[in-house]
Design an enzyme around this catalytic site. Structure first.
Site, PDB file in Angstrom:
ATOM      1  N   HIS A 170      31.897  44.233  53.234  1.00 37.23           N
ATOM      2  CA  HIS A 170      32.750  43.849  52.059  1.00 37.23           C
ATOM      3  C   HIS A 170      32.891  42.360  51.839  1.00 37.23           C
ATOM      4  O   HIS A 170      33.150  41.577  52.791  1.00 37.23           O
ATOM      5  CB  HIS A 170      34.203  43.977  52.277  1.00 37.23           C
ATOM      6  CG  HIS A 170      35.501  43.849  51.411  1.00 37.23           C
ATOM      7  ND1 HIS A 170      35.390  44.105  50.026  1.00 37.23           N
ATOM      8  CD2 HIS A 170      36.361  43.046  51.648  1.00 37.23           C
ATOM      9  CE1 HIS A 170      36.385  43.504  49.264  1.00 37.23           C
ATOM     10  NE2 HIS A 170      36.996  42.811  50.441  1.00 37.23           N
ATOM     11  N   HIS A 211      38.858  42.405  42.572  1.00 37.25           N
ATOM     12  CA  HIS A 211      38.978  42.113  44.209  1.00 37.25           C
ATOM     13  C   HIS A 211      37.312  41.765  44.619  1.00 37.25           C
ATOM     14  O   HIS A 211      37.350  40.793  45.171  1.00 37.25           O
ATOM     15  CB  HIS A 211      39.669  43.338  44.942  1.00 37.25           C
ATOM     16  CG  HIS A 211      39.612  43.037  46.226  1.00 37.25           C
ATOM     17  ND1 HIS A 211      40.734  43.802  46.999  1.00 37.25           N
ATOM     18  CD2 HIS A 211      39.007  42.385  47.098  1.00 37.25           C
ATOM     19  CE1 HIS A 211      40.628  43.533  48.280  1.00 37.25           C
ATOM     20  NE2 HIS A 211      39.530  42.708  48.193  1.00 37.25           N
ATOM     21  N   HIS A 252      34.106  39.088  48.537  1.00 37.14           N
ATOM     22  CA  HIS A 252      34.613  38.695  47.405  1.00 37.14           C
ATOM     23  C   HIS A 252      33.629  38.164  46.374  1.00 37.14           C
ATOM     24  O   HIS A 252      33.639  36.744  46.264  1.00 37.14           O
ATOM     25  CB  HIS A 252      35.802  37.776  47.605  1.00 37.14           C
ATOM     26  CG  HIS A 252      36.845  38.557  48.220  1.00 37.14           C
ATOM     27  ND1 HIS A 252      38.345  38.013  48.633  1.00 37.14           N
ATOM     28  CD2 HIS A 252      37.048  39.675  48.739  1.00 37.14           C
ATOM     29  CE1 HIS A 252      38.930  38.854  49.247  1.00 37.14           C
ATOM     30  NE2 HIS A 252      38.562  39.967  49.118  1.00 37.14           N
ATOM     31  N   GLU A 270      40.948  46.044  56.286  1.00 31.70           N
ATOM     32  CA  GLU A 270      40.156  47.080  55.562  1.00 31.70           C
ATOM     33  C   GLU A 270      39.572  48.048  56.371  1.00 31.70           C
ATOM     34  O   GLU A 270      38.677  49.252  55.773  1.00 31.70           O
ATOM     35  CB  GLU A 270      38.941  46.668  54.618  1.00 31.70           C
ATOM     36  CG  GLU A 270      39.585  45.628  53.704  1.00 31.70           C
ATOM     37  CD  GLU A 270      40.428  46.137  52.598  1.00 31.70           C
ATOM     38  OE1 GLU A 270      40.743  47.315  52.383  1.00 31.70           O
ATOM     39  OE2 GLU A 270      40.887  45.163  51.603  1.00 31.70           O
TER      40      GLU A 270
HETATM   41  O1  2HA Z   1      39.291  40.563  54.911  1.00 32.60           O
HETATM   42  O2  2HA Z   1      38.972  40.726  52.244  1.00 32.60           O
HETATM   43  O3  2HA Z   1      40.345  42.905  51.272  1.00 32.60           O
HETATM   44  C1  2HA Z   1      40.147  40.476  53.824  1.00 32.60           C
HETATM   45  C2  2HA Z   1      39.837  41.047  52.755  1.00 32.60           C
HETATM   46  C3  2HA Z   1      40.714  42.131  52.387  1.00 32.60           C
HETATM   47 ZN    ZN Z   2      39.173  41.819  50.156  1.00 32.08          ZN
END
Ligand code: 2HA
Ligand code: ZN
Length: 288
Positions: free
Chosen positions: A156, A228, A158, A133
Site C-alpha cells: 500500500h 487515499h 500514497h 491496514e
Molecule cells: O500505514 O498508510 O492507510 C499508514 C497508512 C494507512
Molecule cells: Zn494509507
C-alpha cells in the site's frame, strides 16, 4: 520453553536472520527508499505484507506460538499457521530503507485463524505491532491463497499522481479511470491488461475497506482507494511497486498535458486494440 525470554530471543534471531530471507529484506529496503523518494510515503504512510510461510518448515512454525497473541476482528481460516512479514505500525518508509529489520514484525496466524502472534526482533524491548491496514492485508493474502495465485506480496502506498486522479469526478469509476490510464501509455495496457479496481472513499484501517478492496482484487492486481492511495499485489515487493509505478507514469502524463493547457488525446481505440489483440474478450469488457 514457552515464555522463557532467552528462548524467545534465540527464536527471533533465527527468524529475523534466516539466510534465505536476506534478499527479501534487501528488496524491502530498496523499495522503501523508492517510495520515500517518490513522495509516496509521507510520515508513516504506506505498508506491506509478505507471505513468508514457505521459507520455514512446520517444526520452525510450531515454535512461534510461544509468542504473545492478539485476537483478530475477523477469522481467516485459510491463513491458519501462516507466517507474514509486515511493516510495523507507525513506522516510516525512510527508516525502513535504512534498517528494515527494526521496522517490521512477523505475525504468525494461530490454528483457528482468529488470532496472531507477534514476533519482533527484540522480544525484551517494545512490542511493535503490525500495520493499521492489517485487515486489508490479511483479507487479500487469504484471497490470493484461495485463488492459488502466485503473488505473495501486498503493498500500500500514497501515490500522489493516482490520488490526484481520484479527486477528479469524471474518473471516479473503474471504467473511466482505466480508459484514461490505458490511453496515456501503451505499456500500461501491456503490463496491466486487467486494469485497476476503484473503491469509493472508505475509512482506512477498517474491515469495511478490507471487504471493499477484496472485491476489487477479484479481477485486478491494483486497487485505487479514492482520495487515499492504492493497494497492489506482486510476486515480490519489487513487482508490486512496478505495478503501481506503471500507473503513476500514466497519471503523470495526463497531468503534464493538463498543466500546459491541453487535453491529452490518449491512444485511440484502434491503437489500444492493436496493442491488446492477444487478449480476446478484453476490448468489449472495458472500452467505453
Ligand atoms: O500505514 O498508510 O492507510 C499508514 C497508512 C494507512
Ligand atoms: Zn494509507
Amino acid at each position: 520453553m514457552i515464555g522463557n525470554i532467552d528462548n524467545l530471543l534465540n527464536l527471533s534471531n533465527d527468524i529475523f536472520h534466516k539466510k534465505e530471507l536476506k534478499p527479501v529484506f534487501a528488496q524491502i529496503s530498496c523499495i522503501a527508499q523508492y517510495l520515500w523518494d517518490r513522495g509516496w510515503a509521507e510520515r508513516n504512510a504506506g505498508n506491506f505484507s509478505i507471505n513468508v510461510t514457505g521459507y520455514f518448515n512446520d517444526k520452525e512454525l510450531d515454535r512461534l506460538s510461544a509468542y504473545p497473541f492478539f485476537p483478530l476482528s475477523r477469522t481467516y481460516p485459510d491463513l491458519a499457521n501462516s507466517l507474514f512479514l509486515v511493516s510495523g505500525t507507525g513506522t516510516r518508509m525512510r527508516e525502513m530503507a535504512k534498517n528494515a529489520t527494526e521496522n517490521v514484525c512477523f505475525i504468525y496466524i494461530g490454528d483457528s485463524g482468529s488470532a496472531y502472534h507477534i514476533i519482533v526482533e527484540n522480544p525484551a524491548g517494545e512490542l511493535a505491532g503490525p500495520t493499521s491496514e492489517l485487515p486489508t492485508h490479511l483479507s487479500i493474502q487469504q484471497q490470493l491463497l484461495q485463488k492459488k495465485a502466485s503473488e505473495k506480496v501486498v503493498l500500500h502506498a500514497h501515490v500522489t499522481e493516482l490520488i490526484a486522479l481520484t479527486q477528479l469526478m469524471p474518473y471516479t469509476s473503474e471504467v473511466a479511470v482505466n480508459s484514461l490510464l490505458w490511453g496515456m501509455h501503451p505499456e500500461t495496457l501491456l503490463f496491466l491488461p486487467d486494469g485497476v479496481g476503484f473503491i469509493p472513499f472508505t475509512l482506512p484501517g477498517t474491515d469495511h475497506i478490507a471487504m471493499a478492496t477484496l472485491k476489487g482484487f477479484e479481477r485486478h492486481k491494483v486497487v485505487l482507494w479514492e482520495k487515499h492511495g492504492c493497494m497492489a499485489v506482486g510476486n515480490s515487493i519489487s513487482e508490486a511497486f512496478d505495478n503501481i509505478d506503471i500507473l503513476a507514469k500514466s497519471a503523470k502524463i495526463y497531468f503534464l498535458c493538463k498543466s500546459i493547457g491541453i487535453e491529452p488525446e490518449g491512444l485511440s481505440n484502434v491503437q489500444l486494440k492493436a496493442i491488446h489483440d492477444t487478449l480476446p474478450g478484453w476490448f468489449d469488457k472495458f472500452m467505453i
